[in-house]
Design a protein around this motif. Structure first.
Motif, PDB file in Angstrom:
ATOM      1  N   SER A 129       0.726  -1.262  -0.069  1.00 10.08           N
ATOM      2  CA  SER A 129      -0.048  -0.009  -0.076  1.00 10.08           C
ATOM      3  C   SER A 129       0.983   1.293  -0.053  1.00 10.08           C
ATOM      4  CB  SER A 129      -1.046  -0.017   1.209  1.00 10.08           C
ATOM      5  OG  SER A 129      -1.854  -1.186   1.121  1.00 10.08           O
ATOM      6  N   PRO A 130       0.580   2.213  -0.670  1.00 11.50           N
ATOM      7  CA  PRO A 130       1.297   3.354  -0.932  1.00 11.50           C
ATOM      8  C   PRO A 130       1.285   4.394   0.375  1.00 11.50           C
ATOM      9  CG  PRO A 130      -0.741   3.882  -1.960  1.00 11.50           C
ATOM     10  CD  PRO A 130      -0.685   2.467  -1.459  1.00 11.50           C
ATOM     11  N   ALA A 131       2.487   5.025   0.534  1.00 12.67           N
ATOM     12  CA  ALA A 131       2.383   6.195   1.611  1.00 12.67           C
ATOM     13  C   ALA A 131       2.875   7.423   0.676  1.00 12.67           C
ATOM     14  CB  ALA A 131       3.730   5.867   2.805  1.00 12.67           C
ATOM     15  N   VAL A 132       2.047   8.470   1.054  1.00  9.11           N
ATOM     16  CA  VAL A 132       2.172   9.479   0.194  1.00  9.11           C
ATOM     17  C   VAL A 132       2.664  10.656   1.033  1.00  9.11           C
ATOM     18  CG1 VAL A 132       1.099  11.230  -1.517  1.00  9.11           C
ATOM     19  CG2 VAL A 132       0.365   8.850  -1.298  1.00  9.11           C
ATOM     20  N   VAL A 133       3.890  11.250   0.943  1.00 13.28           N
ATOM     21  CA  VAL A 133       4.559  12.334   1.553  1.00 13.28           C
ATOM     22  C   VAL A 133       5.418  13.111   0.876  1.00 13.28           C
ATOM     23  CG1 VAL A 133       6.312  12.682   3.625  1.00 13.28           C
ATOM     24  CG2 VAL A 133       4.845  10.707   3.611  1.00 13.28           C
ATOM     25  N   ASP A 134       5.055  14.660   1.197  1.00 10.08           N
ATOM     26  CA  ASP A 134       5.797  15.351   0.411  1.00 10.08           C
ATOM     27  C   ASP A 134       5.777  15.434  -1.115  1.00 10.08           C
ATOM     28  OD1 ASP A 134       6.210  16.654   2.901  1.00 10.08           O
ATOM     29  OD2 ASP A 134       8.202  15.628   3.025  1.00 10.08           O
ATOM     30  N   ASP A 135       4.590  15.080  -1.594  1.00  8.13           N
ATOM     31  CA  ASP A 135       4.363  15.058  -2.891  1.00  8.13           C
ATOM     32  C   ASP A 135       5.058  13.958  -3.693  1.00  8.13           C
ATOM     33  OD1 ASP A 135       2.523  17.048  -3.367  1.00  8.13           O
ATOM     34  OD2 ASP A 135       3.975  18.544  -3.532  1.00  8.13           O
ATOM     35  N   THR A 136       5.355  12.811  -2.798  1.00  6.62           N
ATOM     36  CA  THR A 136       5.949  11.521  -3.388  1.00  6.62           C
ATOM     37  C   THR A 136       5.199  10.405  -2.844  1.00  6.62           C
ATOM     38  OG1 THR A 136       8.222  12.514  -3.210  1.00  6.62           O
ATOM     39  CG2 THR A 136       8.054  10.118  -3.395  1.00  6.62           C
ATOM     40  N   VAL A 137       4.996   9.342  -3.748  1.00  7.03           N
ATOM     41  CA  VAL A 137       4.142   7.989  -3.238  1.00  7.03           C
ATOM     42  C   VAL A 137       5.258   7.079  -3.393  1.00  7.03           C
ATOM     43  CG1 VAL A 137       2.668   6.573  -4.311  1.00  7.03           C
ATOM     44  CG2 VAL A 137       2.259   8.902  -4.886  1.00  7.03           C
ATOM     45  N   TYR A 138       5.384   6.588  -2.283  1.00 10.79           N
ATOM     46  CA  TYR A 138       6.329   5.442  -1.892  1.00 10.79           C
ATOM     47  C   TYR A 138       5.597   4.073  -1.781  1.00 10.79           C
ATOM     48  CZ  TYR A 138       9.185   9.415  -0.366  1.00 10.79           C
ATOM     49  OH  TYR A 138      10.010  10.709  -0.306  1.00 10.79           O
ATOM     50  N   ILE A 139       5.925   2.957  -2.559  1.00 13.78           N
ATOM     51  CA  ILE A 139       5.391   1.919  -2.704  1.00 13.78           C
ATOM     52  C   ILE A 139       6.434   0.594  -3.014  1.00 13.78           C
ATOM     53  CG2 ILE A 139       4.643   2.027  -5.090  1.00 13.78           C
ATOM     54  CD1 ILE A 139       1.888   1.142  -4.118  1.00 13.78           C
ATOM     55  N   SER A 140       6.300  -0.183  -2.928  1.00 13.04           N
ATOM     56  CA  SER A 140       6.931  -1.687  -3.019  1.00 13.04           C
ATOM     57  C   SER A 140       6.236  -2.634  -3.948  1.00 13.04           C
ATOM     58  CB  SER A 140       7.582  -2.277  -1.955  1.00 13.04           C
ATOM     59  OG  SER A 140       6.771  -2.949  -1.258  1.00 13.04           O
ATOM     60  N   SER A 141       6.981  -3.555  -4.807  1.00 10.31           N
ATOM     61  CA  SER A 141       6.460  -4.157  -5.883  1.00 10.31           C
ATOM     62  C   SER A 141       7.236  -5.712  -5.984  1.00 10.31           C
ATOM     63  CB  SER A 141       6.702  -3.551  -7.408  1.00 10.31           C
ATOM     64  OG  SER A 141       6.448  -4.767  -8.203  1.00 10.31           O
ATOM     65  N   HIS A 142       6.643  -6.515  -6.324  1.00 11.18           N
ATOM     66  CA  HIS A 142       7.514  -8.035  -6.431  1.00 11.18           C
ATOM     67  C   HIS A 142       8.181  -8.203  -7.533  1.00 11.18           C
ATOM     68  CE1 HIS A 142       5.538 -10.478  -3.240  1.00 11.18           C
ATOM     69  NE2 HIS A 142       4.490  -9.563  -3.201  1.00 11.18           N
ATOM     70  N   ASP A 143       8.695  -6.930  -7.958  1.00  9.59           N
ATOM     71  CA  ASP A 143       9.787  -7.030  -8.934  1.00  9.59           C
ATOM     72  C   ASP A 143      11.408  -6.788  -8.138  1.00  9.59           C
ATOM     73  OD1 ASP A 143       9.694  -4.250  -8.355  1.00  9.59           O
ATOM     74  OD2 ASP A 143       9.296  -3.639 -10.387  1.00  9.59           O
ATOM     75  N   THR A 144      11.080  -6.845  -6.744  1.00 11.99           N
ATOM     76  CA  THR A 144      12.152  -6.486  -5.744  1.00 11.99           C
ATOM     77  C   THR A 144      12.432  -5.129  -5.468  1.00 11.99           C
ATOM     78  OG1 THR A 144      14.220  -6.578  -6.994  1.00 11.99           O
ATOM     79  CG2 THR A 144      13.346  -8.695  -6.603  1.00 11.99           C
ATOM     80  N   LYS A 145      11.605  -4.091  -6.081  1.00 12.82           N
ATOM     81  CA  LYS A 145      11.955  -2.705  -5.871  1.00 12.82           C
ATOM     82  C   LYS A 145      10.946  -1.948  -4.934  1.00 12.82           C
ATOM     83  CE  LYS A 145      14.278  -2.432 -10.507  1.00 12.82           C
ATOM     84  NZ  LYS A 145      14.020  -1.797 -11.820  1.00 12.82           N
ATOM     85  N   VAL A 146      11.693  -0.948  -4.267  1.00 13.93           N
ATOM     86  CA  VAL A 146      10.830  -0.027  -3.672  1.00 13.93           C
ATOM     87  C   VAL A 146      10.661   1.187  -4.949  1.00 13.93           C
ATOM     88  CG1 VAL A 146      10.637   1.673  -1.599  1.00 13.93           C
ATOM     89  CG2 VAL A 146      11.682  -0.708  -1.599  1.00 13.93           C
ATOM     90  N   TYR A 147       9.467   1.826  -4.859  1.00 16.16           N
ATOM     91  CA  TYR A 147       9.660   3.050  -5.944  1.00 16.16           C
ATOM     92  C   TYR A 147       9.134   4.222  -5.250  1.00 16.16           C
ATOM     93  CZ  TYR A 147       9.488  -0.277  -9.510  1.00 16.16           C
ATOM     94  OH  TYR A 147       9.529  -1.221 -10.517  1.00 16.16           O
ATOM     95  N   ALA A 148       9.931   5.456  -5.307  1.00 15.48           N
ATOM     96  CA  ALA A 148       9.369   6.807  -5.218  1.00 15.48           C
ATOM     97  C   ALA A 148       8.860   7.400  -6.370  1.00 15.48           C
ATOM     98  CB  ALA A 148      10.578   7.493  -4.472  1.00 15.48           C
ATOM     99  N   LEU A 149       7.712   7.675  -6.523  1.00 11.24           N
ATOM    100  CA  LEU A 149       7.022   8.104  -7.650  1.00 11.24           C
ATOM    101  C   LEU A 149       6.504   9.648  -7.190  1.00 11.24           C
ATOM    102  CD1 LEU A 149       4.762   5.123  -8.514  1.00 11.24           C
ATOM    103  CD2 LEU A 149       7.305   5.547  -9.275  1.00 11.24           C
ATOM    104  N   ASP A 150       6.863  10.448  -8.371  1.00  7.76           N
ATOM    105  CA  ASP A 150       6.216  11.909  -8.296  1.00  7.76           C
ATOM    106  C   ASP A 150       4.760  11.526  -8.158  1.00  7.76           C
ATOM    107  OD1 ASP A 150       4.915  14.248  -9.842  1.00  7.76           O
ATOM    108  OD2 ASP A 150       6.999  15.227  -8.945  1.00  7.76           O
ATOM    109  N   ALA A 151       4.119  12.375  -7.179  1.00  4.69           N
ATOM    110  CA  ALA A 151       2.705  12.211  -7.074  1.00  4.69           C
ATOM    111  C   ALA A 151       1.833  12.841  -8.028  1.00  4.69           C
ATOM    112  CB  ALA A 151       2.229  12.919  -5.604  1.00  4.69           C
TER     113      ALA A 151
END
Length: 686
Positions: free
Chosen positions: A369-391
């Motif tokens: 589930s995503p966490a949205v902080v300071d206009d960034t969406v933080y979330i992980s995937s089963h591709d082994t990665k943690v993502y920081a996406l521009d909101a």
């Protein structure tokens, strides 16, 4: 959604037809447009036996009745979306009534504009029933908004500009509305306005004498009261009446009976709005005088001109930005507006910013589930990665690759660890480790090796609390990752901890809920449930709410004593974390979403989805957002469970939503992260 003829249901007040409140219990702000404008005889909003229209539209709940027919909330089985279906009442099933019905549908269906309700389909069912299928519009009509007090002037100008833009689109294709009023202007949760009920609009070339008298007297232009055909400038007069009421709380000729009001529309100039709301700009008075001119030729040339004059009012004569009037609970006005109005070029201003819509494709399933902080969406995937996406755009700011083994690939972890972002650090679990990553760059600050982490961390007072597949609860120093204590349970832990008042609450698959001292890890109490506890606890007002295999529990936070249980009746391995808002516990189990009374556990409503619900709900502004394994994200009315919209993804939705600034962020088994419009469920492009 088209608004029904509310005349049989309305009450007269000060010469104006105003809609009735649906009930003394349910606030109209939590009902859709039709629900605010019509009420069925004792069954409004109640679940009914399902009926299928045209083999694809499954009627779910009656929303309202009016002069033309009934409106139902329905599910479109072909497009997999929520719609509103309008049925022609039996007593109108004459040739003339059928012609009116289809004329209404085709007229509305000819319009395509974001500020006008969309008509999807029309036809005749196998039993002869005529039906019209429309989009389901959430929000409140402006008549209801007015009942809550005078809106800020800035918002009024923005709403009216949006309505003018939509009218201009209709007038361009020679369609007039002919019954514009606050009840036919829908304010969505995102702050945009949609015009409802072009149902009595007529193509200008096919006007008849009989059609010229249709409308609501309080907003009717003089030429139509005199029996003239009129044209699009009649809508501008009605829009002026609406603007006048939004600014002052009264129509131009309030307080008069129907014959006197009709006479006044034709012969009497209205008082300037500033007479009723001191401080309004004289330029607003001048604009209203033009809109409410008795002769159509003396009004503005087009709705586009009104849009442009309202879109960007000039700076106030006072320093700083244009101040607004606000209504205190007593409706006493505070402040003053002295702004100017002059024609600028432009598009209509929005009362609230538009949601930022996009989808981003990752390399694996997204259960986190995503966490949205300071206009960034933080979330992980089963591709082994943690993502920081521009909101705003979904563009990655950084990614970080974690450990990922064959064991994790096989087991997947039904929920996946979700990030906690505290003081510039992202804390998250992976297959064998807990990570602390720099929130700006993704650079690891520390890692700590455990036995597999699907629990999501809670970070309180410099300590990271998290559960593990090695049966342990960990308390790690947030700055270094060094363990402060561990506590061993009897089985693996998927539950995520809640830390309240120095106590860590968490569940384990050993069928227990634990309350541990946050400083030492010493157990304060345990409570044995009847099944594995994969759900995470919510602690509100001294009560721990948590799900087990088949039950929802309310436990005393100090002692673990059970206050109540609610049996869902379905073994589901309940993963959903409850959300407790305004005395109601919202949770998913099996194929249903439940709303339970927080004090008693009695069900207030349930809503059946098409698949298992392991997502946890987010409840924002009277709406419950939640995902399902039927591949859909749902927005349900928090008070009634009536669906507002449904968005279909390409895979099961186990991720739980985060709702920020009118946008729903959520992941799906189709390997995507979605940013959806919280008001409509509309998605952005990849």
């Amino acid at each position: 959604m088209l608004v029904l003829d509310a005349a049989p249901l309305a009450r007269a007040r000060s010469g104006t037809i105003r809609v009735m409140r649906v009930s003394p219990v349910e606030s109209p702000s939590r009902w859709g447009a039709v629900r605010e404008n019509a009420r069925s005889s004792g069954s409004l909003g109640e679940p009914v036996a399902q009926r299928m229209i045209a083999g694809r539209y499954e009627l779910q709940q009656l929303l309202g009745r009016g002069g033309m027919g009934e409106v139902w909330a329905a599910r479109d089985g072909v497009m997999q979306r929520l719609v509103a279906v309008k049925l022609l009442q039996a007593h109108l099933g004459t040739t003339e009534g059928e012609e009116m019905f289809f004329r209404e549908a085709r007229t509305a269906g000819a319009l395509s504009h974001p500020g006008i309700v969309t008509v999807h389909d029309l036809g005749r069912d196998g039993d002869g029933t005529l039906y019209l299928v429309m989009e389901n519009v959430p929000g409140r009509n402006l008549g209801v908004v007015l009942e809550e007090g005078l809106p800020p002037v800035r918002d009024v100008l923005a709403w009216t500009a949006q309505a003018a833009d939509a009218l201009y689109a209709a007038h361009t294709v020679r369609i007039v509305h002919r019954d514009l009023k606050p009840a036919n202007l829908m304010l969505t949760p995102a702050g945009s306005v949609k015009i409802l009920d072009f149902g009595i609009a007529r193509y200008i070339s096919t006007l008849t004498t009989a059609s010229r008298v249709i409308g609501t007297v309080a907003y009717m232009p003089p030429e139509r009261l005199l029996g003239r055909a009129g044209d699009a400038r009649g809508d501008l007069y009605s829009l002026g009446c609406v603007l006048y009421e939004l600014l002052t709380g009264r129509t131009p000729f309030s307080g008069l009976d129907r014959p006197a009001a009709m006479y006044a529309h034709v012969h009497t100039p209205p008082a300037p709005p500033s007479n009723h709301r001191p401080g309004l700009s004289p330029h607003l008075d001048a604009l209203l005088a033009e809109l409410l001119a008795k002769e159509p030729g003396d009004r503005p040339a087009s709705a586009a001109e009104i849009r442009d004059r309202l879109s960007h009012p000039p700076a106030s004569t006072l320093p700083g930005a244009l101040p607004t009037l606000r209504a205190e609970p007593s409706h006493r006005l505070v402040g003053a507006v002295t702004g100017d109005l002059r024609p600028p070029p432009a598009q209509p201003a929005m009362a609230k910013p538009l949601p930022r819509l996009w989808t981003h494709t990752t390399g694996g399933r997204v259960y986190s589930s995503p966490a949205v902080v300071d206009d960034t969406v933080y979330i992980s995937s089963h591709d082994t990665k943690v993502y920081a996406l521009d909101a705003a755009t979904g563009i990655p700011r950084w990614t970080h690759t974690t450990d990922h083994t064959w064991w994790d690939v096989l087991n997947m972890g039904r929920s996946g660890s979700s990030p906690a972002v505290v003081d510039g650090t992202v804390y998250i679990g992976s297959d064998r480790k807990v990570y602390a990553l720099d929130a700006a760059t993704g650079t690891p600050r520390w890692t700590y090796t455990t036995g597999g982490v699907y629990s999501s961390p809670a970070v309180v007072d410099g300590t990271v609390y998290i559960g593990s597949h090695d049966k342990r609860v960990y308390a790690l120093d947030a700055a270094t990752g060094i363990p402060r204590w561990t506590y061993t349970t009897g089985s693996f832990i998927h539950s995520s901890p809640a830390v309240v008042d120095g106590t860590v609450y968490i569940g384990s698959n050993d069928e227990k809920v634990y309350a541990l001292d946050a400083a030492t890890g010493i157990a304060r109490w345990t409570y044995a449930t009847g099944g594995g506890v994969l759900s995470s606890p919510a602690v509100v007002d001294g009560t721990v709410y948590i799900g087990s295999d088949t039950n929802v529990y309310a436990l005393d936070a100090a002692t673990g004593t059970r206050r109540w249980t609610y049996a869902t009746g379905t073994y589901s391995g309940m993963d959903s974390l409850p959300a407790v808002v305004d005395g109601t516990v919202y949770i998913g189990s099996g194929r249903k979403v439940y709303a339970l009374d927080a004090a008693t556990g009695i069900a207030r409503w349930t809503y059946a989805t098409g698949g298992g619900v392991q997502s946890s709900p987010a409840v924002v502004d009277g709406t419950v957002y939640i995902g399902s394994c039927d591949q859909n994200v749902y927005a349900l009315d928090a008070a009634s469970g009536i669906p507002r919209w449904m968005h279909t993804t390409g895979g099961s939705v186990l991720s739980s939503p985060a709702v920020v600034d009118g946008t729903v962020y959520i992941g799906s088994d189709d390997k995507k992260v979605y940013a959806l419009d919280a008001a409509t469920g509309r998605a952005g492009a990849s």
